[in-house]
Design an enzyme around this catalytic site. Structure first.
Site, short mmCIF file in Angstrom:
data_model
loop_
_atom_site.label_atom_id
_atom_site.label_comp_id
_atom_site.label_asym_id
_atom_site.label_seq_id
_atom_site.Cartn_x
_atom_site.Cartn_y
_atom_site.Cartn_z
N LYS A 1 -0.09 -25.19 -111.13
CA LYS A 1 0.90 -25.62 -110.19
C LYS A 1 0.16 -26.56 -109.11
O LYS A 1 -0.66 -26.11 -108.54
CB LYS A 1 2.09 -24.84 -109.77
N LYS B 1 -4.30 -29.19 -109.92
CA LYS B 1 -4.14 -30.68 -109.05
C LYS B 1 -4.63 -31.75 -110.03
O LYS B 1 -5.46 -31.55 -110.81
CB LYS B 1 -5.22 -30.46 -107.75
N1 GLU Z 1 1.10 -31.67 -103.38
C1 GLU Z 1 1.63 -30.74 -102.64
C2 GLU Z 1 0.62 -29.76 -102.24
O1 GLU Z 1 -0.48 -29.84 -101.98
C3 GLU Z 1 2.68 -30.08 -103.39
C4 GLU Z 1 2.57 -29.32 -104.64
C5 GLU Z 1 3.56 -28.81 -105.50
O2 GLU Z 1 4.64 -28.88 -105.06
O3 GLU Z 1 3.35 -28.35 -106.68
O4 GLU Z 1 0.84 -28.66 -101.70
#
Ligand code: GLU
Length: 416
Positions: free
Chosen positions: A72, A108
């Site tokens: 995630k 990511k």
């Molecule tokens: N991009 C955000 C982070 O770096 C959220 C990631 C998400 O909600 O999965 O935590």
């Protein structure tokens, strides 16, 4: 770390991951597995631009480890995206999920592009093209994307629609950070900032500083920075400094945050409308109670860490403080709340969004907020406790809490 400051985000992360795993009693084999993502896909995405020509964009998706559950994490659109950064960011997502005790590993994505220079339709074609390119390795039970730097709910909507078309059924659980009408969660947009605000309150309580009248400096006025400035202002603190890529604003009486929020554009630009701006270096070294780097990596480094005058640093951005700077500020008695703890609010509410999508049952904002608070405070207490008990700095403590569950899951599955 000794000698020169290292601003290679992956190398620095690997140093702390190794230290954390060793302190937890794991050996070389576990370190070898967890120091890199298990999978990184590089894709070339052809996009028909408005002038009729095709441009090829480079995108990445990194999946750190899926022993705990699906991976995630967000997708960023930025000219400086590169493979090392995406890999490090995927490891940081694992740590955030571990600290918050979510049933996920970290992932990511990123695309090398400048969305500020692209039209709405070009962005739509790029977003859809990215999903087509990575569709084989993502999905509601495999890897769930979300917004990150310069991506938003509209981009999530296009990505969800593209994925649903490919799979030929509606798949809201494929991505989080969606608009409400497409299965988004109440409270998701401001979740990162809300989590950071909760961390500021906890950190201030530990340091015996009261929130009312406290002086806060926020570097960056994007999603996290702008909402955070508003929440702290509403809580009675004085936001004395803010910044964007153009410059920084300072007012010792407190800035008019509502006015600034009204005037900011969708990428968080606002200081270009003002004269009398100060530099980024001046902003970071302002006399204040809490400094919140909420922009990009490597902002607090060996070259400015000894001049920071804040009592508390709360990292709303990913990777804003280098390892050498972490050591310097820790030695100077500044309480540092590391990124993998401080900015976990986004992925926590993303998890709630995914749960709601899976159930088809939607919660009230009060319910989301209460659950977010509970998870953030629990994460803070676990990290702070380990920090005092084992006498390790807050970053190492956060890594230890963050990687613990993943290492155990890897071991139980028999991978190591
Ligand atoms: N991009 C955000 C982070 O770096 C959220 C990631 C998400 O909600 O999965 O935590």
């Amino acid at each position: 770390m000794t000698g020169m400051d290292n601003n290679n985000v992956l190398a620095s992360t690997q140093i702390v991951i190794e230290e954390a795993l060793r302190k937890l009693g794991y050996g070389d084999d576990m370190i070898e597995l967890l120091k890199e993502p298990m999978r990184v896909l590089t894709v070339r995405i052809p996009v028909r631009m408005d002038d009729g020509k095709t441009r090829v964009f480079i995108g990445y998706r990194a999946q750190h480890n899926d022993a705990v559950g699906p991976t995630k994490g967000g997708v960023r659109f930025h000219p400086d995206v590169n493979e090392l950064e995406v890999k490090a960011l995927s490891i940081w997502m694992s740590l955030k999920c571990g600290i918050a005790d979510l049933p996920y590993g970290g992932g990511k994505g990123g695309i090398i592009c400048d969305p500020r220079k692209m039209s709405f339709r070009e962005l739509e074609r790029l977003s859809r093209g990215y999903v087509r390119a990575i569709s084989q390795i993502v999905g509601p039970n495999k890897d769930i994307p979300a917004p990150d730097v310069m991506t938003n709910a509209q981009i999530m909507a296009w990505m969800m629609d593209e994925y649903s078309r490919i799979r030929e059924f509606d798949s809201p659980g494929f991505i989080t950070g969606k608009p409400l009408v497409l299965g988004g969660s109440l409270g998701r947009e401001s979740a990162t900032a809300k989590g950071v605000a909760i961390m500021i309150h906890e950190a201030m309580a530990k340091q015996g500083i009261s929130v009312a009248g406290a002086r806060i400096v926020v570097q960056g006025f994007g999603n996290a920075g702008s909402y955070l400035a508003k929440f702290m202002h509403d809580a009675g603190a004085k936001v004395v400094g803010i910044s964007d890529v153009h410059g920084a604003l300072y007012n010792e009486q407190g800035l008019d945050i509502e006015h600034l929020m009204d005037r900011r554009d969708s990428f968080g630009m606002v200081t270009n409308l003002f004269q009398n701006t100060i530099s980024n270096d001046e902003l970071l070294t302002l006399d204040c109670d809490v400094l919140v780097p909420a922009a990009i990596e490597n902002q607090i480094t060996a070259s400015n860490a000894d001049r920071i005058r804040a009592k508390i640093i709360v990292e709303a951005a990913n990777g804003p403080t280098t390892l050498e700077a972490t050591r310097i500020v820790t030695d100077r008695g500044i309480l540092l709340i590391p990124d993998v703890l401080a900015s976990a609010g986004g992925v926590i509410v993303s998890y709630f969004e995914w749960v709601q999508n899976n159930q088809g049952y939607y919660w009230s904002e009060a319910e989301v907020d209460a659950k977010l608070r509970e998870m953030m405070v629990r994460g803070f207490n676990n990290v702070y406790e380990l920090h005092t008990l084992k006498k390790v700095d807050m970053r190492l403590a956060a890594y230890m809490v963050g990687v613990r569950k993943m290492a155990e899951a890897v071991r139980l599955r028999g991978w190591v």
